[in-house]
Design an enzyme around this catalytic site. Sequence first.
Site, PDB file in Angstrom:
ATOM      1  N   ASN A   1      45.841  52.872  50.538  1.00  0.00           N
ATOM      2  CA  ASN A   1      45.164  53.472  49.389  1.00  0.00           C
ATOM      3  C   ASN A   1      44.377  52.405  48.650  1.00  0.00           C
ATOM      4  O   ASN A   1      44.877  51.303  48.399  1.00  0.00           O
ATOM      5  CB  ASN A   1      46.190  54.093  48.439  1.00  0.00           C
ATOM      6  CG  ASN A   1      46.692  55.424  48.938  1.00  0.00           C
ATOM      7  OD1 ASN A   1      46.015  56.428  48.831  1.00  0.00           O
ATOM      8  ND2 ASN A   1      47.889  55.428  49.514  1.00  0.00           N
TER       9      ASN A   1
ATOM     10  N   ASP B   1      46.995  67.636  52.184  1.00  0.00           N
ATOM     11  CA  ASP B   1      45.540  67.787  52.248  1.00  0.00           C
ATOM     12  C   ASP B   1      44.844  66.613  52.937  1.00  0.00           C
ATOM     13  O   ASP B   1      43.855  66.793  53.655  1.00  0.00           O
ATOM     14  CB  ASP B   1      44.939  68.044  50.856  1.00  0.00           C
ATOM     15  CG  ASP B   1      45.386  67.055  49.793  1.00  0.00           C
ATOM     16  OD1 ASP B   1      45.964  66.007  50.129  1.00  0.00           O
ATOM     17  OD2 ASP B   1      45.151  67.336  48.604  1.00  0.00           O
ATOM     18  N   THR B   2      45.377  65.387  52.765  1.00  0.00           N
ATOM     19  CA  THR B   2      44.767  64.251  53.453  1.00  0.00           C
ATOM     20  C   THR B   2      44.979  64.354  54.958  1.00  0.00           C
ATOM     21  O   THR B   2      44.113  63.983  55.750  1.00  0.00           O
ATOM     22  CB  THR B   2      45.339  62.916  52.936  1.00  0.00           C
ATOM     23  OG1 THR B   2      45.202  62.866  51.518  1.00  0.00           O
ATOM     24  CG2 THR B   2      44.603  61.742  53.540  1.00  0.00           C
TER      25      THR B   2
ATOM     26  N   THR C   1      37.641  59.916  44.219  1.00  0.00           N
ATOM     27  CA  THR C   1      38.188  59.180  43.084  1.00  0.00           C
ATOM     28  C   THR C   1      39.044  58.022  43.586  1.00  0.00           C
ATOM     29  O   THR C   1      39.008  56.913  43.042  1.00  0.00           O
ATOM     30  CB  THR C   1      39.039  60.111  42.204  1.00  0.00           C
ATOM     31  OG1 THR C   1      38.207  61.189  41.747  1.00  0.00           O
ATOM     32  CG2 THR C   1      39.599  59.370  41.012  1.00  0.00           C
TER      33      THR C   1
ATOM     34  N   ALA D   1      44.824  68.893  43.013  1.00  0.00           N
ATOM     35  CA  ALA D   1      45.581  68.686  41.785  1.00  0.00           C
ATOM     36  C   ALA D   1      44.851  69.205  40.548  1.00  0.00           C
ATOM     37  O   ALA D   1      45.442  69.268  39.464  1.00  0.00           O
ATOM     38  CB  ALA D   1      45.899  67.210  41.615  1.00  0.00           C
ATOM     39  N   THR D   2      43.586  69.610  40.673  1.00  0.00           N
ATOM     40  CA  THR D   2      42.865  70.169  39.526  1.00  0.00           C
ATOM     41  C   THR D   2      42.316  71.572  39.802  1.00  0.00           C
ATOM     42  O   THR D   2      42.076  72.326  38.867  1.00  0.00           O
ATOM     43  CB  THR D   2      41.689  69.262  39.110  1.00  0.00           C
ATOM     44  OG1 THR D   2      40.810  69.059  40.223  1.00  0.00           O
ATOM     45  CG2 THR D   2      42.208  67.912  38.624  1.00  0.00           C
ATOM     46  N   SER D   3      42.094  71.908  41.062  1.00  0.00           N
ATOM     47  CA  SER D   3      41.541  73.230  41.377  1.00  0.00           C
ATOM     48  C   SER D   3      41.938  73.633  42.791  1.00  0.00           C
ATOM     49  O   SER D   3      42.430  72.817  43.576  1.00  0.00           O
ATOM     50  CB  SER D   3      40.013  73.219  41.252  1.00  0.00           C
ATOM     51  OG  SER D   3      39.434  72.357  42.222  1.00  0.00           O
ATOM     52  N   GLY D   4      41.719  74.900  43.089  1.00  0.00           N
ATOM     53  CA  GLY D   4      42.016  75.416  44.416  1.00  0.00           C
ATOM     54  C   GLY D   4      40.984  76.423  44.841  1.00  0.00           C
ATOM     55  O   GLY D   4      40.160  76.869  44.034  1.00  0.00           O
TER      56      GLY D   4
ATOM     57  N   GLY E   1      33.865  63.543  49.080  1.00  0.00           N
ATOM     58  CA  GLY E   1      32.725  63.521  48.157  1.00  0.00           C
ATOM     59  C   GLY E   1      31.978  62.209  48.143  1.00  0.00           C
ATOM     60  O   GLY E   1      30.761  62.172  47.951  1.00  0.00           O
TER      61      GLY E   1
END
Length: 495
Positions: A301, A242-243, A264, A14-17, A411
């Site tokens: 979640n 992606d998950t 996060t 959602a922020t980078s690829g 991460g």
Amino acid sequence: MDNKKYYFAVDLGATSGRTILGTLVDGRLEQEELTRFPNNLIETGGHFYWDIYALYLEMIKGLQVVGKRGIDITSIGIDTWGVDFVFIGDDDALLRNPMAYRDPHTFAAIDDYLTNVMDRKTVYDITGIQFMNFNSLFQLHAMRKAGNTAMKNCKKILFVPDALSWMLTGEAVCEYTIASTSQMLDPRTGDLSEKLIESVGLTRDHFGRMVQPGTKIGVLTEEVQKMTGLGAVPVIAVAGHDTGAAVAAVPAKNEQFAYLSSGTWSLMGIETKEAIINERSYGLNFTNEGGIEGTTRFLKNICGMWLYERCRKEWPEEVRKLSHPELQGSAMAVEPFRSIINPDDNAFANPSSMIEAIQQYCRETGQAVPETPAEICRCIFDSLALRYRQVFGWLKDFASFPIDVLHVIGGGSLNRYLTQFTADALGVEVLAGPQECTAIGNIMLQAKASGDVSDIWAMRAIIANSVEMVPYHPTGDKTAWDQAYEKYLKVTNQK
């Protein structure tokens, strides 16, 4: 002559690829990052959008790198975040950039839908998906009520990874794992629920054919071949969510494991052969998302390092300058279990000050109020470990098999303090790694599709042989953790 098989993975967050080249060599996976780029959220006209054309261009740039190097790639796979989608018109053109799940138009839509269209229990009984305002079902409801012209005039609706595959091949599909995030898929039938689709004014024909991970979608169009210098390369429907790709990359030995995708946000769950949809899973708000080889990712979640990240932004510059190990290490000198919170309390969803929200929670529950960064950090780590213990206990009750180990991926697997606390709180072995698991799952599913690996367990054996896993064993005081858990249940009003 190079006889290796190369796989091209597109991994979009959602922020980078990024685009990655992967290959199998002597039973090990090797990866090379080709390109990395931002994924910008665009605000215009009172709404938030993704730039699907920019993402397509970045895919093309990555493929051009491959073409210029003369690499003969076996296939291409794309994974992205969940729930968002693109409208396609009768002329096979995109009808506007896709709206982003962060758009506030769904804030009121979920309650309106569950009050006036279909009740909460009926929706859960069909899908087994936890309720979040940005799920595709509620996005479509909001758009329908707003008279969205793209929705009114669309011929097809494609989830983001499927839309990008369509742009490469011209073939419209609905990949199972990404469809399962929509809150419109019935895991019992393996297809979208016509009842839910019709509730937002659509039909099954609006969506592509359902395909499972590992299915060939099509080959690159002549247009894309000309732009990239490549041939008719197959595009594979990997686990488009992606998950789903990340969980496929868990290097487990057998089914007797739980996973924690830690970042996060934290996602803790198990792999099951069937969806688990009953009164208890409904009451605890567990979700059933599509996995590979017909499995279900039964998970919950949990608010993760969001708490820490938000506090870190508020601390003075001299604290922010400290490395994560330095700051987190200072928290180890603080008295354990001095202050405990429920990480998933609504107070921590998006407060103006996370520090004040944590302090107020402790104040209201009659606990010592954490003041220093070290005290707040220790409060967060203790509380997350105890929340993990609670969810892990629920998973053990739901599972039809014993859970012998917890795999921590993402991460957060690099956080040795929290990972050790997790092992102590749960009382089981914790294996940390890999950190970059989504692209690994993407590549390995392509390898499976090409016949390089036979099944999920062969995939996982190769992954285990390719990455470093750090083991953590329970070393803490079991009695102290048991007492802390009793305190956790008390202060979170769960006892």
